[in-house]
Design a protein around this motif. Structure first.
Motif, PDB file in Angstrom:
ATOM      1  N   GLU A 129      24.317 -24.274  24.684  1.00  0.00           N
ATOM      2  CA  GLU A 129      25.249 -24.515  23.577  1.00  0.00           C
ATOM      3  C   GLU A 129      24.737 -25.715  22.606  1.00  0.00           C
ATOM      4  O   GLU A 129      23.927 -26.430  23.837  1.00  0.00           O
ATOM      5  CB  GLU A 129      26.830 -24.642  23.946  1.00  0.00           C
TER       6      GLU A 129
ATOM      7  N   ALA B  98      25.353 -28.806  20.933  1.00  0.00           N
ATOM      8  CA  ALA B  98      26.420 -29.853  21.227  1.00  0.00           C
ATOM      9  C   ALA B  98      26.075 -31.533  21.734  1.00  0.00           C
ATOM     10  O   ALA B  98      25.374 -31.496  21.965  1.00  0.00           O
ATOM     11  CB  ALA B  98      27.163 -28.900  22.196  1.00  0.00           C
TER      12      ALA B  98
ATOM     13  N   ASP C 113      26.325 -33.964  24.991  1.00  0.00           N
ATOM     14  CA  ASP C 113      26.881 -34.241  25.728  1.00  0.00           C
ATOM     15  C   ASP C 113      26.942 -35.650  26.632  1.00  0.00           C
ATOM     16  O   ASP C 113      25.783 -35.984  25.231  1.00  0.00           O
ATOM     17  CB  ASP C 113      26.536 -33.283  26.724  1.00  0.00           C
TER      18      ASP C 113
ATOM     19  N   GLY D  92      26.258 -28.122  30.216  1.00  0.00           N
ATOM     20  CA  GLY D  92      27.313 -29.031  30.237  1.00  0.00           C
ATOM     21  C   GLY D  92      27.199 -29.691  32.277  1.00  0.00           C
ATOM     22  O   GLY D  92      26.829 -29.681  32.251  1.00  0.00           O
TER      23      GLY D  92
ATOM     24  N   ALA E 270      29.230 -19.720  31.553  1.00  0.00           N
ATOM     25  CA  ALA E 270      30.883 -20.738  30.781  1.00  0.00           C
ATOM     26  C   ALA E 270      31.795 -21.467  31.223  1.00  0.00           C
ATOM     27  O   ALA E 270      31.966 -22.468  31.784  1.00  0.00           O
ATOM     28  CB  ALA E 270      31.646 -19.302  30.684  1.00  0.00           C
TER      29      ALA E 270
ATOM     30  N   LEU F 239      29.970 -24.660  31.032  1.00  0.00           N
ATOM     31  CA  LEU F 239      29.740 -25.744  29.877  1.00  0.00           C
ATOM     32  C   LEU F 239      31.375 -26.078  29.592  1.00  0.00           C
ATOM     33  O   LEU F 239      32.321 -26.945  28.484  1.00  0.00           O
ATOM     34  CB  LEU F 239      29.584 -24.156  28.680  1.00  0.00           C
ATOM     35  N   GLN F 240      31.896 -25.103  30.723  1.00  0.00           N
ATOM     36  CA  GLN F 240      33.616 -26.224  30.860  1.00  0.00           C
ATOM     37  C   GLN F 240      33.868 -27.501  30.465  1.00  0.00           C
ATOM     38  O   GLN F 240      34.664 -28.237  29.708  1.00  0.00           O
ATOM     39  CB  GLN F 240      34.133 -26.087  31.877  1.00  0.00           C
ATOM     40  N   SER F 241      32.272 -28.019  31.406  1.00  0.00           N
ATOM     41  CA  SER F 241      32.033 -29.541  30.668  1.00  0.00           C
ATOM     42  C   SER F 241      32.415 -30.357  29.655  1.00  0.00           C
ATOM     43  O   SER F 241      32.614 -31.616  29.588  1.00  0.00           O
ATOM     44  CB  SER F 241      32.013 -30.339  31.942  1.00  0.00           C
TER      45      SER F 241
ATOM     46  N   LYS G  66      33.727 -29.150  26.705  1.00  0.00           N
ATOM     47  CA  LYS G  66      35.125 -29.087  26.291  1.00  0.00           C
ATOM     48  C   LYS G  66      36.161 -30.409  25.609  1.00  0.00           C
ATOM     49  O   LYS G  66      36.029 -31.496  26.633  1.00  0.00           O
ATOM     50  CB  LYS G  66      36.253 -28.159  26.896  1.00  0.00           C
ATOM     51  N   GLY G  67      36.599 -30.857  24.873  1.00  0.00           N
ATOM     52  CA  GLY G  67      36.913 -32.020  24.470  1.00  0.00           C
ATOM     53  C   GLY G  67      35.971 -33.104  23.372  1.00  0.00           C
ATOM     54  O   GLY G  67      36.684 -33.935  23.198  1.00  0.00           O
TER      55      GLY G  67
ATOM     56  N   LYS H 143      31.927 -32.408  18.411  1.00  0.00           N
ATOM     57  CA  LYS H 143      30.938 -31.083  17.983  1.00  0.00           C
ATOM     58  C   LYS H 143      29.902 -32.372  17.646  1.00  0.00           C
ATOM     59  O   LYS H 143      29.943 -33.102  15.857  1.00  0.00           O
ATOM     60  CB  LYS H 143      30.940 -30.194  17.186  1.00  0.00           C
TER      61      LYS H 143
END
Lengths: 454, 454
Positions: free
Chosen positions: B301, B303, B305, B322, B439, B442-444, B446-447, B450
């Motif tokens: 993604e 994003a 990070d 992630g 997926a 990519l959890q890491s 989240k939050g 963006k």
């Protein structure tokens, strides 16, 4: 401020220089087991006839076939460097130039002759080449050249090196070479040795015997040698011929020419074109550098001797420590040879070259200085040339004389880092041979014929 | 028939190209732990201010200081090759050109930025640099550059690589680098990890933390990173700038430009000058190639990070899997990174690049074909670019379209032969990640905030 002089592909030499045409004293002929001059047909099971002709040629200039030039163009002309950072470090009145032969895919000057030999074998209808390798430089170069021309390649690698240097074997395999530890079960001679000494570490002598046995039993197989012989010296002269063009562009001419000398081919490659200048009257100091542990030119004899330990090859007139001499295991494996190229030997005998020998600690010291200033990590063999450069620079400083030094940086040391590690830990010993040890090795040439020019 | 196009030292670029001046969409700023844009002073304990300014610059052309050009001239301009032997093998309607970055003393493109970073640190009064290294390419390059400018170098090498690749460590030591296994007892963080997990193999995340801790505690020490950041991309643009001159001499212009992508710097080095042409209307297909085992651009993604696993670095807007994603141990260690250079990511997001991913067996297959025709043995990372070249050549053949391909041969594989050995034995597995595995990594993120341009 120019660091290196590069030439376009079109400047790759179109001819090799054959010093046989210009020798002050003619070569003594190789002798067979009956001590008679070797005839071409004596060698035809070992080498293809086109290479045998080249080995015996006295033509001054020999055309380089276009398919060879095309493959050489993958890395040649090699760059000529001015070592400005090293000069600054030495703080001596010297300009230092070097040819970088480490740019070849195998990382040394060896492919210059491997490409040529494989081409001639292919032209002669040969399908497979055999060879031996010690440290692995030559086996790698020949594997690469065979892959480029579609020949099979079988490399007999001295078993202890095979075990200690698995990366060299992998390198050959990437190029499709079939590398086996010697002694091997693949030859009668190998089986015999394995039967008698199952745990032997092997030797270059055994590996040569296996490679030749393998070659002579099949009409489409021949043997290939990476140094010593005349045609190998010939193929390496591209180094010196390019250097002469590049030095002219730099507007300089060397007072001193230096190369390390094992079998003699990287030294000859740079030195022979300059030797011609010297024969024609130029004042140049040309220095082959050998290890103190294997001082053929400085402490050996100019004599007829066998090229191998077992005494199976023809007798060559050369500087030798005797074919029974076993050099100590110094890290510069490529310089551990009891003899020296007959052409180099001839010119030393005639006083055209001024050999010196140096211990390995001094060599590694120079190589570490080099890596930390010029960047490139030198092969252990090449470090001998570097140490001689340092010695010549010091001498120039003491004498207050300006000098231009040119040397052959014959290869990189990325596959041979263990010697550096041991040097940096202070674990390396210098080998200081006694006169008695030298005399003992020379016992093995007693009773052999003497060269005429001796 | 020309094989390679060489340029004299004087043609080494005098300026780097900064694509920040030409981006269709501006970069999202790096964010600090409070999710606010990072200010230069936030970074001043980690990097010297002259590099921080370069990192944030939007000037199109940045002068290369003369002392940097002098060191780069030890191997630059690197040759541009026409891969005629490989073309013949592929039998497709393609012309294939490549930049040979393996000619540097460390064997890859990494020294292009190492030299620049060490120079700027020295100018700023820094005496010592710290860094981390996985496979060892970057630690080698930085050790070499530090030795040339007289700086100390401390390399934290992931312990499992330190143990498995003793030759990389030796290489750094020849250049005077102090290479220690990470976790080490030399930092508080290292001691903590060693206390909790005495047998840990280490990780890049731990090594980064140690290198930064070491750097920030002393006013004359800074940290150095070999990829990902803007100034690293900048330093690598010499590759593409030289290629453009050389392609003009060849009388050709590429339809396709290819580079492997780990952190993104070798790809960017070749691609960014061509990306400018594309922004200005040229029709070029520009392809970053990543491993199937680490498909950030193709399956990740865009994003914000962290750059490290522990989440200590600023947040970067980039393609990521992630920071908790741990790539499988494929042999191309330099491509095993969860994120991607923000500048490369930005241009992928804008549709200027067309990323692809390839499995390692296909890459080694291409690299063996390459070695047996062109001679040079490719780094495992570089083999990804080769596999993409093969794929593009096949496509051109199927479509019956003539194409000119240019790619970055980023380094040689002489220090990384084990992967070839395993490939030739048929022991290599391809990693085929499931959507669930992607997926999970990519959890890491989240939050986390963006990016605006997302």
């Amino acid at each position: 401020m120019t660091t290196k002089i590069v030439l376009p592909d079109s400047e790759l030499p179109k001819q090799w220089y054959n010093i046989a045409a210009d020798l002050p004293t003619p070569m003594d002929p190789p002798l067979n087991q009956a001590h008679l001059p070797v005839k071409p047909e004596d060698l035809e099971k070992v080498f293809p006839m086109n290479i045998i002709e080249q080995e015996m040629s006295t033509e001054r200039w020999i055309d380089i076939p276009e398919p060879i030039r095309e493959k050489l163009a993958l890395w040649r002309p090699s760059p000529l460097y001015r070592a400005r950072n090293f000069e600054k470090l030495l703080d001596a009145p010297v300009k230092i130039y070097y040819k970088n032969e480490g740019v070849s895919p195998a990382g040394s000057h060896k492919p210059n002759t491997a490409i040529a030999q494989v081409y001639y074998n292919k032209e002669f209808g040969i399908k497979k080449l055999t060879t031996e390798t010690g440290a692995g430089q030559w086996g790698s170069a020949l594997s690469m050249a065979c892959s480029m021309f579609g020949l099979e390649c079988k490399v007999y690698m001295v078993r202890i090196s095979f075990d200690q240097k698995p990366f060299r074997k992998m390198m050959m395999q990437v190029w499709g070479g079939n590398c086996v530890p010697s002694p091997s079960p693949d030859t009668a001679f190998g089986r015999k040795i394995l039967g008698e000494y199952p745990d032997t570490p092997g030797s270059l002598g055994i590996a040569i015997s296996e490679a030749i046995e393998d070659a002579v039993q099949d009409e489409h197989t021949r043997y290939s040698l990476g140094s010593v012989l005349n045609h190998v010296m010939l193929h390496q002269t591209v180094i010196g011929l390019e250097a002469q063009k590049q030095m002219a562009i730099a507007g300089d001419y060397p007072d001193v020419v230096i190369g390390c000398a094992g079998g003699g081919s990287n030294f000859a490659g740079l030195a022979f074109p300059y030797a011609l200048d010297k024969i024609n009257g130029k004042d140049i100091d040309i220095i082959p550098v050998e290890p103190a542990a294997c001082p053929r030119l400085t402490r050996g004899e100019f004599a007829y001797d066998h090229g191998d330990t077992a005494g199976m090859t023809p007798l060559l007139a050369m500087y030798t420590l005797g074919h029974a001499f076993v050099p100590q295991p110094i890290h510069a494996g490529g310089l551990r040879y009891h003899g020296m190229a007959p052409m180099v030997s001839r010119l030393v005998q005639d006083g055209l070259f001024r050999p010196m020998n140096i211990g390995q600690n001094e060599c590694y010291k120079a190589a570490v200085m080099w890596a930390r200033s010029e960047g490139f990590i030198s092969a252990p063999e090449t470090s001998h040339a570097l140490a001689a450069v340092v010695a010549e620079a010091r001498k120039a400083k003491e004498e207050g004389k300006e000098k231009t030094i040119l040397f052959n940086w014959s290869g990189h040391g990325l596959m041979d880092l263990v010697g550096y590690d041991r040097y940096l830990r202070g674990e390396l010993n210098d080998v200081d041979l006694t006169d008695a040890e030298i005399a003992e090795g020379l016992q093995s040439i007693k009773g052999l014929p003497k060269p005429a020019g001796c």
